[in-house]
Design an enzyme around this catalytic site. Sequence first.
Site, PDB file in Angstrom:
ATOM      1  CG  HIS A 139      -9.468 -49.096 -79.425  1.00 51.61           C
ATOM      2  ND1 HIS A 139     -10.681 -49.517 -79.899  1.00 51.61           N
ATOM      3  CD2 HIS A 139      -9.279 -47.863 -79.953  1.00 51.61           C
ATOM      4  CE1 HIS A 139     -11.197 -48.589 -80.686  1.00 51.61           C
ATOM      5  NE2 HIS A 139     -10.370 -47.564 -80.725  1.00 51.61           N
ATOM      6  CG  ASP A 559      -5.588 -44.104 -87.541  1.00 49.37           C
ATOM      7  OD1 ASP A 559      -4.986 -45.013 -88.138  1.00 49.37           O
ATOM      8  OD2 ASP A 559      -6.581 -44.313 -86.825  1.00 49.37           O
ATOM      9  NE  ARG A 597      -4.463 -37.638 -74.394  1.00 51.49           N
ATOM     10  CZ  ARG A 597      -3.999 -37.956 -73.184  1.00 51.49           C
ATOM     11  NH1 ARG A 597      -4.817 -38.425 -72.275  1.00 51.49           N
ATOM     12  NH2 ARG A 597      -2.743 -37.806 -72.888  1.00 51.49           N
TER      13      ARG A 597
END
Length: 894
Positions: A139, A559, A597
Amino acid sequence: MPHSLPVQLRATVRFLGRILGDVIRSEDGLAVFEEIEQIRQASVALHRDGPDADAKAVETRLGRLSLPDAVRFAHSFACFLQITNIAEDQIQRRRGREGDGRPDTLAGALRSLAQAGIGPERVAELLADAVIAPVITAHPSEVRRKSLLDRAGAIMEALEAHDTPDIDARAAHERELVRQIAIIWRTRLLRGVKLGVTDEIENAVSYFERSFLTELPRLYAHWRGQLPGADLPSFLQVGSWVGGDRDGHPGVTAQIMHHAFARQSRAALDLYLARIHALGAELSISGSLAKVTPALQALADRSPDTSPHRADEPYRRALTGIYARLAAAYPALTGGTVLLAPFKGDPYASPQELKADLQTILDSLIAEHGEVFGEGVLPDLIRAVDCFGFHLATLDLRQNSSVHARVAAELLKDAGACPDYEALSEARRCDLLVGELSHSRLLYSPYGAYSDETVREYGVLQAAAEAVRLYGAEAIKAYIVSNTTSVSDLLEVYLLLKEVGLFTPGDPPATRVFAEPLFETIGDLAEAPATMARYFALPLVRDLLKSKARQEVMIGYSDSNKDGSYLTSTWALHETSTALVKTARAAGLSLQLFHGRGGTVGRGGGSSFEALLAQPAGTVNGHIRITEQGEVVANKYADPQLARQSLETLTAGVVLASLSEPAAPVGAGHRAAMDALSAGSIAAYRALVYETPGFVDYFYAATPIAEIADLNIGSRPSSRAATRSIEALRAIPWVFSWSQARTMLPGWYGFGSAVAGAGLPPAQLAELHATWPFFATTLANMEMVLAKADIAIARRYGGLVEDAGLREAIFGQISGEWERTRDAILAITGQSSLLENNPDLAAIIRSRLPYIDPLNHLQIELIRRRRSGDDTAEVREGIHLTINGVAAGLRNSG
């Protein structure tokens, strides 16, 4: 008595900062150095003198910079903040060498549990069945290039060596520091091209090569001394999503998955071969001078090494045979060849075969020469093979449930099984899927004409099946289903796995890879227990889980936060975790939670140790997986010593969370208070983010979201769809943008209104904070975020919004809520200022602000310039350098 962390940090930063200043003066001249130094001193004075300082001095000096000078200034402050991070990591590394005296080590956990009457045998029993796994993801919030991480490692090594009383040695090591910092000063901080998935695979594997492959076996060896007599399995392992996570990422293909496994395998096998070669050089024990076990003798006799020079050296001959067999397996596993492989052997079919042969050698050494051989290179190598196998890291598959539904619908229609699957009700979908999973007929035809999406998904599944065949069962074990809302979302995965032989119908059915739900929004989290109860009720599912007796469920922090505020997300995750454990238990199963997380508080970040201790009672039980994302991966694992500390901290937290008695049971009063606060928080948050007209326009104008999208920090698109909606935007750029704008909104917004509207007595909230780790940790994370925020700088970012009415209306809401949240936290915690009870952290944050704030001011001016039409490469470089520097200064910004 050792100095406090801020004192140590200040001394180290001054030392390295002096070297950087000398490098700038030497390479760019006195005028450049003085210009940068004057801005630095003005900013330091602004923060030192507080309200009495001349707030315009810094802005005035920055405003006088030409564009080339502004770019150079941004580079210089970004470099300084990188050096500050190196200094902080070095001090943490040094403190880690204090060893087992810290509470966040296994020894510290054992001491704490002993005080409660829980002995080491209970810990060993827990770990015998434990699963603890940090999982590396790609990410994109890591702005540092690998080149900078390499230089950071070199500087930390030089700092370590510099700490010596030998004057000549110190001078030599200081020259090395000058050399390394000079390289950083002339290193491009920004990537020239966008990362591809293969680059992300390389980055992920580099952490294994730097740290995990060597430090994880050493950690196990260390724990053997603390749990004498315990035969610890390899319960702590590191997983990966890089090359298997396809959710919203069409670039992750079958070819990419093949590449991921080949590259991972090469990292593991290269280490094994090097260690086996080194052992062969070391173990020169002669059979004429020492006995060996019959098993070792048999292994040596099977070796292709017939050299007369080693005829009486059974260990060397055995290792030569092992090396030959592993070298023979190397081409199929890695796609490469071993250059130095003088002997031929039959390739190992599995890592278990390799481990057994190495164990034969170790058993003989211990049997004939004693436990002195129970430590060292060979036991560590055996542990490495056990942890990393031939695959290095277990790779999760992940895809969005909507993709599975479309692919399943197309396959079912083409095979004549169902003309319109997506039009079916949930009950009929489940009936159809269960029926399809009860027989062996396949749906996919090599002669069918399928959509590109279906062809791509089928290709990835074929690659997954090949990986399991080639690398073993540990290669892929979980298939994460993003946006899980129903039972059919999970059954669809088994339908697709069946097509490539990873699911086998029968009595009972069997699967090599398990479908695992990911619940992400507030609504999905609330429905998760009921969804899983329906899933567990299916006879097919009960049969599948019978041998495993455990279901993993992933819960999403990012989210859910973007959906409903930090406080509401945190409470929803707490309550869902508790309810899911009860649901699994009612079905006769155990639950393993996978925590999705991120690095920043707005994405579930904060102290991992404190977060584990704050987990609801009964939700850990020695089983947990946690994603490690973005800049946090490098912060924790780029340095081998810090990686070892991080892994031990994670393990200690799991042990304590699993075995400690809760400080106070969570009763009806706790839940009523949190329900009230959560309701108020989500109402305030959604009123701003989703219900305020023009909020999306404000967000896109008042943050550098558009400029962040141009950064070359990741291969994944920043939005799930080509729209400007908040719903479609990924959580990472959402949080990263607010962090850059120093608003940090996702990490705190809504709490002030929640406290004001809940009507709870201040004494009750103070008691919750004093007695409930969950509530205390939640507030501590918000407090840290508020301390890093700067509402005055956030106002300047708001100035980028051209519509004055919109700007004042929305920023007024944000600033008002910031004040309410700050005041509420101070009142509950009994402080007069933020972080008053954590002076070390307060001092560390304050020390960075004089270097972060000018970068924010410069970023605003460059963004304004770009949006006015001056979209040159130099302006973009300046903006991206400021983003790089601010991210480095805040550390956990994405």
